[in-house]
Design a protein around this motif. Structure first.
Motif, PDB file in Angstrom:
ATOM      1  N   TRP A   1     -12.749  16.832   4.967  1.00 19.80           N
ATOM      2  CA  TRP A   1     -11.824  16.158   4.055  1.00 19.80           C
ATOM      3  C   TRP A   1     -12.442  15.887   2.697  1.00 19.80           C
ATOM      4  N   GLY A   2     -11.614  16.160   1.663  1.00 17.58           N
ATOM      5  CA  GLY A   2     -11.971  15.794   0.293  1.00 17.58           C
ATOM      6  C   GLY A   2     -10.820  15.001  -0.278  1.00 17.58           C
ATOM      7  N   GLY A   3     -10.669  15.085  -1.601  1.00 13.14           N
ATOM      8  CA  GLY A   3      -9.530  14.426  -2.229  1.00 13.14           C
ATOM      9  C   GLY A   3      -9.896  13.112  -2.874  1.00 13.14           C
TER      10      GLY A   3
ATOM     11  N   LEU B   1      -5.659  17.265  13.117  1.00  9.76           N
ATOM     12  CA  LEU B   1      -6.670  17.843  14.002  1.00  9.76           C
ATOM     13  C   LEU B   1      -7.138  19.177  13.435  1.00  9.76           C
ATOM     14  N   GLY B   2      -6.839  19.439  12.160  1.00 12.27           N
ATOM     15  CA  GLY B   2      -7.222  20.712  11.542  1.00 12.27           C
ATOM     16  C   GLY B   2      -8.718  20.733  11.251  1.00 12.27           C
ATOM     17  N   ALA B   3      -9.470  21.485  12.064  1.00 13.98           N
ATOM     18  CA  ALA B   3     -10.920  21.544  11.871  1.00 13.98           C
ATOM     19  C   ALA B   3     -11.265  22.540  10.777  1.00 13.98           C
TER      20      ALA B   3
ATOM     21  N   ASN C   1      -5.582   2.878   7.958  1.00 17.36           N
ATOM     22  CA  ASN C   1      -4.817   4.131   8.051  1.00 17.36           C
ATOM     23  C   ASN C   1      -5.693   5.316   7.643  1.00 17.36           C
ATOM     24  N   ASN C   2      -6.309   5.218   6.464  1.00 15.55           N
ATOM     25  CA  ASN C   2      -7.124   6.337   5.973  1.00 15.55           C
ATOM     26  C   ASN C   2      -8.381   6.532   6.812  1.00 15.55           C
ATOM     27  N   ALA C   3      -8.995   5.437   7.253  1.00 10.29           N
ATOM     28  CA  ALA C   3     -10.218   5.543   8.062  1.00 10.29           C
ATOM     29  C   ALA C   3      -9.901   6.246   9.382  1.00 10.29           C
ATOM     30  N   PHE C   4      -8.756   5.920   9.955  1.00  7.87           N
ATOM     31  CA  PHE C   4      -8.372   6.537  11.229  1.00  7.87           C
ATOM     32  C   PHE C   4      -8.149   8.037  11.038  1.00  7.87           C
ATOM     33  N   LEU C   5      -7.397   8.405  10.001  1.00 10.63           N
ATOM     34  CA  LEU C   5      -7.086   9.827   9.777  1.00 10.63           C
ATOM     35  C   LEU C   5      -8.354  10.619   9.450  1.00 10.63           C
ATOM     36  N   ALA C   6      -9.204  10.062   8.590  1.00 14.47           N
ATOM     37  CA  ALA C   6     -10.436  10.762   8.224  1.00 14.47           C
ATOM     38  C   ALA C   6     -11.321  10.927   9.465  1.00 14.47           C
TER      39      ALA C   6
ATOM     40  N   SER D   1      -8.721  23.430  -5.268  1.00 14.21           N
ATOM     41  CA  SER D   1      -8.140  22.094  -5.078  1.00 14.21           C
ATOM     42  C   SER D   1      -8.604  21.547  -3.721  1.00 14.21           C
ATOM     43  N   PHE D   2      -8.502  20.227  -3.545  1.00 16.89           N
ATOM     44  CA  PHE D   2      -9.033  19.641  -2.297  1.00 16.89           C
ATOM     45  C   PHE D   2      -8.146  19.934  -1.101  1.00 16.89           C
ATOM     46  N   LYS D   3      -6.929  20.387  -1.369  1.00 16.69           N
ATOM     47  CA  LYS D   3      -6.010  20.798  -0.300  1.00 16.69           C
ATOM     48  C   LYS D   3      -4.929  21.629  -0.951  1.00 16.69           C
ATOM     49  N   PRO D   4      -4.146  22.380  -0.173  1.00 16.07           N
ATOM     50  CA  PRO D   4      -3.088  23.174  -0.797  1.00 16.07           C
ATOM     51  C   PRO D   4      -1.971  22.294  -1.358  1.00 16.07           C
TER      52      PRO D   4
ATOM     53  N   PRO E   1       0.823  -1.215   0.000  1.00 17.20           N
ATOM     54  CA  PRO E   1       0.000   0.000   0.000  1.00 17.20           C
ATOM     55  C   PRO E   1       0.854   1.261   0.000  1.00 17.20           C
ATOM     56  N   GLU E   2       0.279   2.317  -0.555  1.00 21.01           N
ATOM     57  CA  GLU E   2       1.010   3.590  -0.652  1.00 21.01           C
ATOM     58  C   GLU E   2       0.371   4.614   0.286  1.00 21.01           C
ATOM     59  N   PHE E   3       1.211   5.329   1.035  1.00 18.97           N
ATOM     60  CA  PHE E   3       0.689   6.284   2.017  1.00 18.97           C
ATOM     61  C   PHE E   3       1.015   7.725   1.669  1.00 18.97           C
ATOM     62  N   LEU E   4       1.532   7.965   0.448  1.00 19.33           N
ATOM     63  CA  LEU E   4       1.905   9.352   0.112  1.00 19.33           C
ATOM     64  C   LEU E   4       0.675  10.247   0.063  1.00 19.33           C
TER      65      LEU E   4
ATOM     66  N   GLY F   1     -13.523  28.774   5.699  1.00 20.94           N
ATOM     67  CA  GLY F   1     -13.668  27.335   5.963  1.00 20.94           C
ATOM     68  C   GLY F   1     -12.395  26.691   6.470  1.00 20.94           C
ATOM     69  N   ARG F   2     -11.297  27.452   6.485  1.00 26.45           N
ATOM     70  CA  ARG F   2     -10.023  26.835   6.887  1.00 26.45           C
ATOM     71  C   ARG F   2      -9.268  27.638   7.939  1.00 26.45           C
ATOM     72  N   ARG F   3      -9.929  28.632   8.481  1.00 28.75           N
ATOM     73  CA  ARG F   3      -9.310  29.493   9.512  1.00 28.75           C
ATOM     74  C   ARG F   3      -7.948  29.987   9.088  1.00 28.75           C
TER      75      ARG F   3
ATOM     76  N   CYS G   1      -8.841  10.218  -2.089  1.00 23.73           N
ATOM     77  CA  CYS G   1      -8.713   9.003  -1.270  1.00 23.73           C
ATOM     78  C   CYS G   1      -9.697   8.894  -0.111  1.00 23.73           C
ATOM     79  N   PHE G   2      -9.683   9.844   0.833  1.00 28.72           N
ATOM     80  CA  PHE G   2     -10.507   9.661   2.033  1.00 28.72           C
ATOM     81  C   PHE G   2     -11.980   9.390   1.688  1.00 28.72           C
ATOM     82  N   PRO G   3     -12.618  10.211   0.814  1.00 30.65           N
ATOM     83  CA  PRO G   3     -14.038   9.956   0.557  1.00 30.65           C
ATOM     84  C   PRO G   3     -14.291   8.573  -0.062  1.00 30.65           C
TER      85      PRO G   3
HETATM   86  O1  LIG Z   1      -5.998  18.312   9.780  1.00 34.24           O
HETATM   87  C1  LIG Z   1      -6.462  18.135   8.641  1.00 34.24           C
HETATM   88  C2  LIG Z   1      -5.759  17.446   7.629  1.00 34.24           C
HETATM   89  C3  LIG Z   1      -6.364  17.273   6.393  1.00 34.24           C
HETATM   90  N1  LIG Z   1      -7.600  17.768   6.143  1.00 34.24           N
HETATM   91  C4  LIG Z   1      -8.239  17.541   4.829  1.00 34.24           C
HETATM   92  O2  LIG Z   1      -8.178  16.154   4.555  1.00 34.24           O
HETATM   93  C5  LIG Z   1      -8.095  15.924   3.156  1.00 34.24           C
HETATM   94  C6  LIG Z   1      -6.976  14.960   2.834  1.00 34.24           C
HETATM   95  O3  LIG Z   1      -5.736  15.589   3.136  1.00 34.24           O
HETATM   96  P1  LIG Z   1      -4.352  14.767   3.117  1.00 34.24           P
HETATM   97  O4  LIG Z   1      -4.504  13.536   3.904  1.00 34.24           O
HETATM   98  O5  LIG Z   1      -3.274  15.684   3.503  1.00 34.24           O
HETATM   99  O6  LIG Z   1      -4.196  14.476   1.564  1.00 34.24           O
HETATM  100  P2  LIG Z   1      -4.310  13.175   0.636  1.00 34.24           P
HETATM  101  O7  LIG Z   1      -3.383  13.411  -0.479  1.00 34.24           O
HETATM  102  O8  LIG Z   1      -5.741  12.904   0.359  1.00 34.24           O
HETATM  103  O9  LIG Z   1      -3.684  11.970   1.503  1.00 34.24           O
HETATM  104  C7  LIG Z   1      -4.487  10.990   2.176  1.00 34.24           C
HETATM  105  O10 LIG Z   1      -4.927  10.003   1.266  1.00 34.24           O
HETATM  106  C8  LIG Z   1      -3.850   9.330   0.576  1.00 34.24           C
HETATM  107  C9  LIG Z   1      -4.475   8.377  -0.418  1.00 34.24           C
HETATM  108  O11 LIG Z   1      -4.925   7.197   0.170  1.00 34.24           O
HETATM  109  C10 LIG Z   1      -2.985   8.612   1.605  1.00 34.24           C
HETATM  110  O12 LIG Z   1      -1.925   7.933   0.931  1.00 34.24           O
HETATM  111  C11 LIG Z   1      -2.422   9.619   2.593  1.00 34.24           C
HETATM  112  O13 LIG Z   1      -1.669   8.934   3.591  1.00 34.24           O
HETATM  113  C12 LIG Z   1      -3.599  10.356   3.239  1.00 34.24           C
HETATM  114  O14 LIG Z   1      -3.115  11.365   4.135  1.00 34.24           O
HETATM  115  C13 LIG Z   1      -7.919  17.317   2.519  1.00 34.24           C
HETATM  116  O15 LIG Z   1      -9.170  17.747   1.989  1.00 34.24           O
HETATM  117  C14 LIG Z   1      -7.506  18.210   3.676  1.00 34.24           C
HETATM  118  O16 LIG Z   1      -7.938  19.546   3.502  1.00 34.24           O
HETATM  119  C15 LIG Z   1      -8.300  18.466   7.130  1.00 34.24           C
HETATM  120  O17 LIG Z   1      -9.432  18.900   6.923  1.00 34.24           O
HETATM  121  N2  LIG Z   1      -7.701  18.620   8.351  1.00 34.24           N
END
Ligand SMILES: O=c1ccn([C@@H]2O[C@H](COP(=O)(O)OP(=O)(O)O[C@H]3O[C@H](CO)[C@@H](O)[C@H](O)[C@H]3O)[C@@H](O)[C@H]2O)c(=O)[nH]1
Ligand SMILES: NC(=O)c1ccc[n+]([C@@H]2O[C@H](COP(=O)([O-])OP(=O)(O)OC[C@H]3O[C@@H](n4cnc5c(N)ncnc54)[C@H](O)[C@@H]3O)[C@@H](O)[C@H]2O)c1
Length: 430
Positions: free
Chosen positions: A265-267, A259-261, A216-221, A326-329, A154-157, A414-416, A269-271
């Motif tokens: 989350w978008g992107g 912990l960034g409120a 990993n992703n479920a925990f972070l999301a 973009s879904f994140k900077p 698996p890739e975690f980048l 939306g991002r303080r 992967c997480f959704p």
């Molecule tokens: O404190 C935080 C951190 C992130 N986000 C949001 O969460 C989303 C995902 O951010 P981030 O995780 O940094 O980017 P990704 O590139 O989607 O990376 C995630 O998804 C990848 C694909 O599975 C995994 O490899 C990474 O480990 C995992 O962090 C973005 O919309 C961010 O704005 C927040 O709202 N608050």
């Protein structure tokens, strides 16, 4: 070693360029000719800091690209870095993985030596063993564990820091089911382990490796959603959520990361990954209540932001600037960007929308060809009645006198990230 990588998107291109930099000979196989041409011309097909430099350094030498699967025949191992999007019900769509496995199998039918096939894509547990392996067997006439091996890595980048994340991983997870596969994986990853200063290498089963990625992703999301849930409570009591979250992050058992409120989350992967593992759990009769709640909280945040706008005025006929697409900077990727939800709603409400992003405008144009796009945040603010800040690009923190050009000076953050200043009707989402 000679490596082939099928799929040359965010992951495939990053790992190809990094493996080349680590000394391997790498060929990318992709069905998209533009991507192949771009790589062969020495340009990364995506925006990712540091990637262009690596591609430029190695293209035409240790890195090349092709649409021809036969290039795999000259390699020892193939990584599958194909998309695994969602079906309408949230479950994983394995269409690209299956198509590539069949093409790979047909190619391997012509190979005399053994081959290692590594799933790099995020796939639900048992996919590599029960779907990928059998497809390759069927198309090649060969047997797993004999003429070829299967593995999962698996890739975690993260996007925006993909090169840095790949080259300095917190861990490397190697899922396999034979000593021969582990040995080959060790050989592939040895230069990375050395360069990265000996990160933990987790050797595990193939399905465990697949599940580690989802866990990993479920925990972070879920961590972000919990931060948002807490921040929403803070707001009800007029408590500063940032101070609260910063303080709890100092507890080493909690940690300050993710912990960034805010808008949630978008992107890419997480959704889709939370949806896929929820659907997979349900398919086995288990209801993952906590994960579903994390998704529900995430779905609510953009709605809460729009309510803050509508508390000020009805958006119909108003000019609304959306800052950050973009879904994140740090990335031009707009997949499942929160900004899409905001723009959709604003258009439904009859607003006149102007979007701005430092790098993601062209990708957002595909979704919304008919809204205005500004070439700077300052331009987007001219004559806008409101600005919704959707992405925490650093440059938004520096905005100041530019707000004077707005008509009604409503700023919903939306991002303080925007600094509160006199003359603005400013409200932070959390
Ligand atoms: O404190 C935080 C951190 C992130 N986000 C949001 O969460 C989303 C995902 O951010 P981030 O995780 O940094 O980017 P990704 O590139 O989607 O990376 C995630 O998804 C990848 C694909 O599975 C995994 O490899 C990474 O480990 C995992 O962090 C973005 O919309 C961010 O704005 C927040 O709202 N608050
Ligand atoms: N993007 C990330 O940050 C990230 C991080 C970790 C894991 N992942 C996982 O990695 C996988 C790939 O994600 P991505 O973001 O790189 O996808 P992507 O959509 O950016 O790239 C996929 C590439 O595969 C190509 N492709 C599709 N079908 C093909 C076929 N049959 N043969 C050859 N090429 C084909 C496409 O043309 C595209 O270039 C997914 O499973 C994703 O969940 C992504």
């Amino acid at each position: 070693m000679e490596l082939s990588i099928i799929g040359s998107g965010y992951v495939g291109t990053t790992i190809a360029a990094c493996f080349a930099d680590l000394g391997h000979d790498v060929v990318n196989v992709d069905i998209d000719e533009d991507i192949v041409d771009s790589l062969n011309a020495g340009h990364a097909p995506i925006h990712e800091p540091g990637l262009d430099e690596l591609v430029e350094a190695h293209a035409g030498d240790r890195l090349r690209a092709t649409t021809d699967y036969d290039a795999i025949l000259d390699t020892d191992a193939t990584f599958l870095a194909l998309p695994t999007p969602s079906n309408d019900d949230g479950s994983i769509d394995l269409g690209a993985m299956k198509a590539a496995a069949t093409s790979l199998g047909e190619t391997l039918a012509q190979k005399d030596d053994t081959h290692l096939v590594v799933t790099k894509s995020t796939v639900v547990p048992t996919t590599t063993v029960e779907v990928i392996g059998p497809r390759i067997e069927e198309a090649s006439g060969k047997t797993v564990g004999e003429e070829f091996d299967i593995a999962m890595n698996p890739e975690f980048l993260r996007e925006g820091t993909a090169v840095e994340d790949f080259l300095s991983p917190d861990k490397i997870v190697l899922g396999a089911q034979s000593e021969r596969a582990y040995e080959q994986l060790d050989e592939i990853f040895a230069p990375l382990v050395e360069r990265a200063g000996d990160p933990p290498v987790v050797k595990t089963g193939i399905s465990e490796a697949e599940m580690i990625k989802y866990a990993n992703n479920a925990f972070l999301a879920s961590k972000i959603s919990l931060a948002n849930d807490l921040a929403n409570i803070c707001k009800e009591f007029g408590v500063d959520s940032e101070e609260v979250l910063d303080a709890i992050g100092l507890d080493s058992r909690i940690g300050s990361a993710f912990l960034g409120a805010g808008l949630g989350w978008g992107g890419s992967c997480f959704p889709k990954d939370t949806a896929a593992i929820i659907a997979a759990a349900r398919s086995r009769g288990y209801e993952p209540r906590l994960l579903q709640a994390a998704v529900d909280v995430n779905d609510e945040q953009p709605k809460r932001m729009l309510e803050l706008l509508e508390d000020r005025f009805d958006p119909e006929g108003k000019r609304v600037a959306v800052l950050g697409l973009s879904f994140k900077p740090g990335t031009d990727d707009v997949r499942s960007s929160r900004a899409i939800l905001l723009i959709d709603h604003l258009l439904d409400a009859g607003a006149d929308v102007v979007g701005y992003d430092p790098v993601a405008t062209e990708n957002m144009r595909v979704h919304f060809p008919n809204i205005d796009y500004a070439t700077s945040a300052a331009d987007a603010l001219v004559d806008a009645d409101a600005a919704l800040v959707a992405t925490d690009w650093d440059e938004f923190a520096a905005l100041d006198a530019q707000f004077d050009e707005m008509r009604e000076k409503v700023v919903i953050d939306g991002r303080r990230i925007v600094t509160r200043r006199d003359g603005l009707d400013y409200e932070s989402l959390v």
